[in-house]
Design a protein around this motif. Structure first.
Motif, PDB file in Angstrom:
ATOM      1  N   THR A  81     -46.305  23.479  72.695  1.00 23.14           N
ATOM      2  CA  THR A  81     -45.130  24.190  73.175  1.00 23.14           C
ATOM      3  C   THR A  81     -45.443  25.662  73.387  1.00 23.14           C
ATOM      4  OG1 THR A  81     -43.591  22.677  72.087  1.00 23.14           O
ATOM      5  CG2 THR A  81     -42.775  24.888  72.583  1.00 23.14           C
ATOM      6  N   ALA A  82     -45.201  26.141  74.594  1.00 24.16           N
ATOM      7  CA  ALA A  82     -45.542  27.517  74.943  1.00 24.16           C
ATOM      8  C   ALA A  82     -45.109  27.775  76.381  1.00 24.16           C
ATOM      9  CB  ALA A  82     -47.049  27.756  74.816  1.00 24.16           C
ATOM     10  N   VAL A  83     -45.184  29.039  76.765  1.00 30.13           N
ATOM     11  CA  VAL A  83     -45.076  29.388  78.182  1.00 30.13           C
ATOM     12  C   VAL A  83     -46.498  29.384  78.741  1.00 30.13           C
ATOM     13  CG1 VAL A  83     -44.367  31.088  79.879  1.00 30.13           C
ATOM     14  CG2 VAL A  83     -43.037  30.779  77.781  1.00 30.13           C
ATOM     15  N   TYR A  84     -46.676  28.688  79.838  1.00 31.62           N
ATOM     16  CA  TYR A  84     -47.994  28.541  80.454  1.00 31.62           C
ATOM     17  C   TYR A  84     -48.081  29.423  81.693  1.00 31.62           C
ATOM     18  CZ  TYR A  84     -49.180  24.685  77.369  1.00 31.62           C
ATOM     19  OH  TYR A  84     -49.491  23.929  76.265  1.00 31.62           O
ATOM     20  N   TYR A  85     -49.215  30.093  81.825  1.00 34.11           N
ATOM     21  CA  TYR A  85     -49.463  31.000  82.937  1.00 34.11           C
ATOM     22  C   TYR A  85     -50.788  30.650  83.596  1.00 34.11           C
ATOM     23  CZ  TYR A  85     -46.264  33.935  80.160  1.00 34.11           C
ATOM     24  OH  TYR A  85     -45.214  34.421  79.427  1.00 34.11           O
ATOM     25  N   CYS A  86     -50.911  30.960  84.859  1.00 30.99           N
ATOM     26  CA  CYS A  86     -52.198  30.794  85.528  1.00 30.99           C
ATOM     27  C   CYS A  86     -52.748  32.164  85.924  1.00 30.99           C
ATOM     28  CB  CYS A  86     -52.071  29.903  86.757  1.00 30.99           C
ATOM     29  SG  CYS A  86     -50.981  30.534  88.031  1.00 30.99           S
ATOM     30  N   ASP A  87     -54.022  32.180  86.184  1.00 31.06           N
ATOM     31  CA  ASP A  87     -54.707  33.394  86.624  1.00 31.06           C
ATOM     32  C   ASP A  87     -55.747  33.000  87.650  1.00 31.06           C
ATOM     33  OD1 ASP A  87     -56.206  36.226  84.801  1.00 31.06           O
ATOM     34  OD2 ASP A  87     -55.404  36.039  86.840  1.00 31.06           O
ATOM     35  N   VAL A  88     -56.141  33.957  88.465  1.00 32.04           N
ATOM     36  CA  VAL A  88     -57.135  33.718  89.496  1.00 32.04           C
ATOM     37  C   VAL A  88     -58.211  34.789  89.391  1.00 32.04           C
ATOM     38  CG1 VAL A  88     -55.809  35.031  91.230  1.00 32.04           C
ATOM     39  CG2 VAL A  88     -57.527  33.359  91.977  1.00 32.04           C
ATOM     40  N   ARG A  89     -59.471  34.369  89.567  1.00 30.70           N
ATOM     41  CA  ARG A  89     -60.576  35.330  89.529  1.00 30.70           C
ATOM     42  C   ARG A  89     -60.934  35.729  90.950  1.00 30.70           C
ATOM     43  NH1 ARG A  89     -66.251  34.084  86.556  1.00 30.70           N
ATOM     44  NH2 ARG A  89     -66.787  33.152  88.575  1.00 30.70           N
ATOM     45  N   LEU A  90     -60.884  37.025  91.211  1.00 32.51           N
ATOM     46  CA  LEU A  90     -61.221  37.580  92.515  1.00 32.51           C
ATOM     47  C   LEU A  90     -62.509  38.369  92.336  1.00 32.51           C
ATOM     48  CD1 LEU A  90     -57.645  38.863  93.449  1.00 32.51           C
ATOM     49  CD2 LEU A  90     -58.691  36.654  94.018  1.00 32.51           C
ATOM     50  N   GLY A  91     -63.583  37.858  92.901  1.00 33.01           N
ATOM     51  CA  GLY A  91     -64.881  38.494  92.658  1.00 33.01           C
ATOM     52  C   GLY A  91     -65.251  38.319  91.194  1.00 33.01           C
ATOM     53  N   ASN A  92     -65.368  39.409  90.452  1.00 36.92           N
ATOM     54  CA  ASN A  92     -65.683  39.313  89.032  1.00 36.92           C
ATOM     55  C   ASN A  92     -64.520  39.767  88.155  1.00 36.92           C
ATOM     56  OD1 ASN A  92     -65.689  42.020  89.485  1.00 36.92           O
ATOM     57  ND2 ASN A  92     -67.757  42.414  88.742  1.00 36.92           N
ATOM     58  N   ARG A  93     -63.332  39.775  88.711  1.00 38.04           N
ATOM     59  CA  ARG A  93     -62.163  40.255  87.981  1.00 38.04           C
ATOM     60  C   ARG A  93     -61.068  39.195  87.947  1.00 38.04           C
ATOM     61  NH1 ARG A  93     -57.426  44.032  89.449  1.00 38.04           N
ATOM     62  NH2 ARG A  93     -57.658  43.163  91.541  1.00 38.04           N
TER      63      ARG A  93
END
Length: 121
Positions: free
Chosen positions: A90-102
């Protein structure tokens, strides 16, 4: 400007399954990785799963064998298939994206709304 929108969360009983989706828009031509994080009440945000490059995946020990991360070929969408869910998920789920090396959201600390997953009977 990059936008990420999560969906697919909800209430599920222990042992159940959910599939989360994340769609990106904006300047993502250099995208080469995507990840899912989660934050439970009173806890730090933690990495759940990541997929980079040609398909190398990483999972938190707590979800190995139960969760599967995938992405589309253009890194514009990522998915998290969650099986055998436990109340501890149980949690809030988030996504992230890597752009180059960040990693975009990690570096900007702009996490948005996320999608709530609640595992309860």
């Amino acid at each position: 400007q990059v936008s990420l929108v999560e969906s697919g969360g909800g209430l599920v009983q222990p042992g159940g399954s959910l599939r989360l989706s994340c769609t990106t828009s904006g300047t993502v031509l250099s995208a080469n990785g995507m990840a899912w994080y989660r934050q439970a009440p009173g806890k730090e945000r933690e990495l759940v799963a990541a997929i980079v490059g040609g398909g190398t995946t990483t999972y938190a020990d707590s979800v190995k064998g139960r969760f599967t991360i995938s992405r589309d070929k253009t890194f514009k969408s990522t998915y998290l298939q969650m099986n055998s869910l436990e109340p501890e998920d149980t949690a809030v789920y988030y996504c992230d994206v890597r752009l180059g090396n960040r990693w975009y959201r990690t570096s900007t600390n702009n996490w948005g709304q996320g999608t709530q997953v609640t595992v309860s009977s």
